[in-house]
Design an enzyme around this catalytic site. Sequence first.
Site, PDB file in Angstrom:
ATOM      1  N   LYS A 100      -3.407 -43.649  50.352  1.00  0.00           N
ATOM      2  CA  LYS A 100      -4.361 -42.653  50.856  1.00  0.00           C
ATOM      3  C   LYS A 100      -5.263 -42.072  49.757  1.00  0.00           C
ATOM      4  O   LYS A 100      -6.397 -41.695  50.007  1.00  0.00           O
ATOM      5  CB  LYS A 100      -3.619 -41.510  51.546  1.00  0.00           C
ATOM      6  CG  LYS A 100      -2.774 -41.932  52.750  1.00  0.00           C
ATOM      7  CD  LYS A 100      -3.565 -41.873  54.014  1.00  0.00           C
ATOM      8  CE  LYS A 100      -2.847 -42.200  55.302  1.00  0.00           C
ATOM      9  NZ  LYS A 100      -1.486 -42.602  55.341  1.00  0.00           N
ATOM     10  N   GLU A 131      -7.504 -33.879  58.528  1.00  0.00           N
ATOM     11  CA  GLU A 131      -6.380 -33.866  59.458  1.00  0.00           C
ATOM     12  C   GLU A 131      -5.224 -34.564  58.758  1.00  0.00           C
ATOM     13  O   GLU A 131      -5.432 -35.348  57.851  1.00  0.00           O
ATOM     14  CB  GLU A 131      -6.749 -34.630  60.729  1.00  0.00           C
ATOM     15  CG  GLU A 131      -6.566 -36.162  60.652  1.00  0.00           C
ATOM     16  CD  GLU A 131      -7.487 -36.871  59.663  1.00  0.00           C
ATOM     17  OE1 GLU A 131      -8.512 -36.275  59.265  1.00  0.00           O
ATOM     18  OE2 GLU A 131      -7.167 -38.018  59.277  1.00  0.00           O
ATOM     19  N   SER A 138       2.498 -50.072  51.269  1.00  0.00           N
ATOM     20  CA  SER A 138       1.472 -49.027  51.305  1.00  0.00           C
ATOM     21  C   SER A 138       1.925 -47.691  50.732  1.00  0.00           C
ATOM     22  O   SER A 138       1.107 -46.897  50.279  1.00  0.00           O
ATOM     23  CB  SER A 138       0.983 -48.831  52.744  1.00  0.00           C
ATOM     24  OG  SER A 138       2.069 -48.605  53.625  1.00  0.00           O
TER      25      SER A 138
HETATM   26  C1  LIG Z   1      -0.799 -43.143  56.475  1.00  0.00           C
HETATM   27  C2  LIG Z   1       0.025 -44.281  56.076  1.00  0.00           C
HETATM   28  C3  LIG Z   1      -0.049 -45.529  56.744  1.00  0.00           C
HETATM   29  C4  LIG Z   1      -0.868 -45.750  57.988  1.00  0.00           C
HETATM   30  O1  LIG Z   1      -2.222 -45.587  57.836  1.00  0.00           O
HETATM   31  P1  LIG Z   1      -3.232 -46.812  57.745  1.00  0.00           P
HETATM   32  O2  LIG Z   1      -4.553 -46.163  57.824  1.00  0.00           O
HETATM   33  O3  LIG Z   1      -2.948 -47.721  58.892  1.00  0.00           O
HETATM   34  O4  LIG Z   1      -2.995 -47.472  56.450  1.00  0.00           O
HETATM   35  C5  LIG Z   1       0.695 -46.579  56.260  1.00  0.00           C
HETATM   36  N1  LIG Z   1       1.498 -46.441  55.190  1.00  0.00           N
HETATM   37  C6  LIG Z   1       1.608 -45.253  54.535  1.00  0.00           C
HETATM   38  C7  LIG Z   1       2.521 -45.179  53.370  1.00  0.00           C
HETATM   39  C8  LIG Z   1       0.876 -44.145  54.954  1.00  0.00           C
HETATM   40  O5  LIG Z   1       1.000 -42.984  54.298  1.00  0.00           O
END
Ligand SMILES: *Cc1c(COP(=O)(O)O)cnc(C)c1O
Length: 401
Positions: free
Chosen positions: A96, A118, A385
């Site tokens: 993020k 948000e 992620s």
């Molecule tokens: C917010 C989040 C996601 C999902 O959001 P995307 O916009 O689909 O990437 C996935 N993995 C993590 C670790 C997140 O914090």
Amino acid sequence: MSTEPIHTNLPDSGGHFGPYGGMFVPETLMTSLQELAAEYETAAKTAAFQDELAAHLRDFAGRPTPLYFAERLTERIGGPKIYLKREDLLHTGAHKINNALGQILLARKMGKKRIIAETGAGQHGVATATVAARFGFDCVIYMGAVDMERQALNVARMRFLGAEVVPVTAGQATLKEAINEAMRDWVTNVRTSHYILGSALGSHPYPMIVRDFQRVIGDETRAQILEKEGRLPDVIVACVGGGSNAIGMFYPFVGDAGVALVGVEAGGEGIVRGKHAARFQGGKLGVLQGTKTWVLADDDGQIELTHSVSAGLDYAAIGPEHSYLRDAGRASYDYATDEEALAAFRILAETEGIIPALESAHAIAWILKRGGEYSSGKLAVVNLSGRGDKDVQQAAQICGI
Ligand SMILES: *Cc1c(COP(=O)(O)O)cnc(C)c1O
């Protein structure tokens, strides 16, 4: 599969990815969104802007992130050689921050003084509060009251970072309602405030801007796999909430037909109405919060309840570019259930010494389930992620640890 050639230069000037995307917003926001798009096209594409962003990504956020060979996971699955893209190692714990940094530089360029965002699980709220502190902006984060209870740690983090966290009690009191409140604030304060949207969602130009700020994931992966293996991977896997980590990873590979792209949605408790958040399983074409895309809605078009063990995947719409890539046959989408994600969470911890975010555990679950279909000469990349610190307490409760 479509016979149309895949277009990599989308969206068009109206924000369309084929039949998806666009600008479904109140009149009062139209001018601001057009201003944002114009500023993005001019300022953000200059070398000076890109150089400054790259410096902050390097020195503040910790890029480049490693592309890590997961040796024991590879042995366990007995299929392709598996690499993990380590977005979990970034400052604040997830991808993020890539988008938050890009957008706050854009806000500064536009002369805005105040940031609105948000948040669902709180990861985007923390990333936004972090960059607002770093650049000296006032910051207001809207968060569902239910989510505030579930993610108390992230609420405290945002407050220590100087952000005001506003509870939203309408409806399900989760992410969708928080976005509504953030939009309301933005309509009122649009001259002084920039809205940092957290995923590749919403009205144009957000899906494009967020993708472009996240494509650093795929660009780095491409260079790293070429250096390590001398060729591109056979398959790339990412979890899909709104779709930002996935599109950031996929986008630089869209033109490479030999690279399979797999998005993994939240299957929740199974594909039963109200029990999951897999838009491509039982969803339909609709409009939600500014964009036309696949949504979970009933026959009257009312948005359905969603469920996932991971708050970050628990949303009724998917980013419009994913709908386009799916129609074009360029990316495919599958899902993992809560149970599969929790099992993957534990397996990655035990085999690699990495506790993943529950969101990322959905991508790991897919490679655990389907990886064996690829032979041992093949290469797979899974986008990790985020890290799982935020989820440890919840997982411990569920698993009885
Ligand atoms: C917010 C989040 C996601 C999902 O959001 P995307 O916009 O689909 O990437 C996935 N993995 C993590 C670790 C997140 O914090």
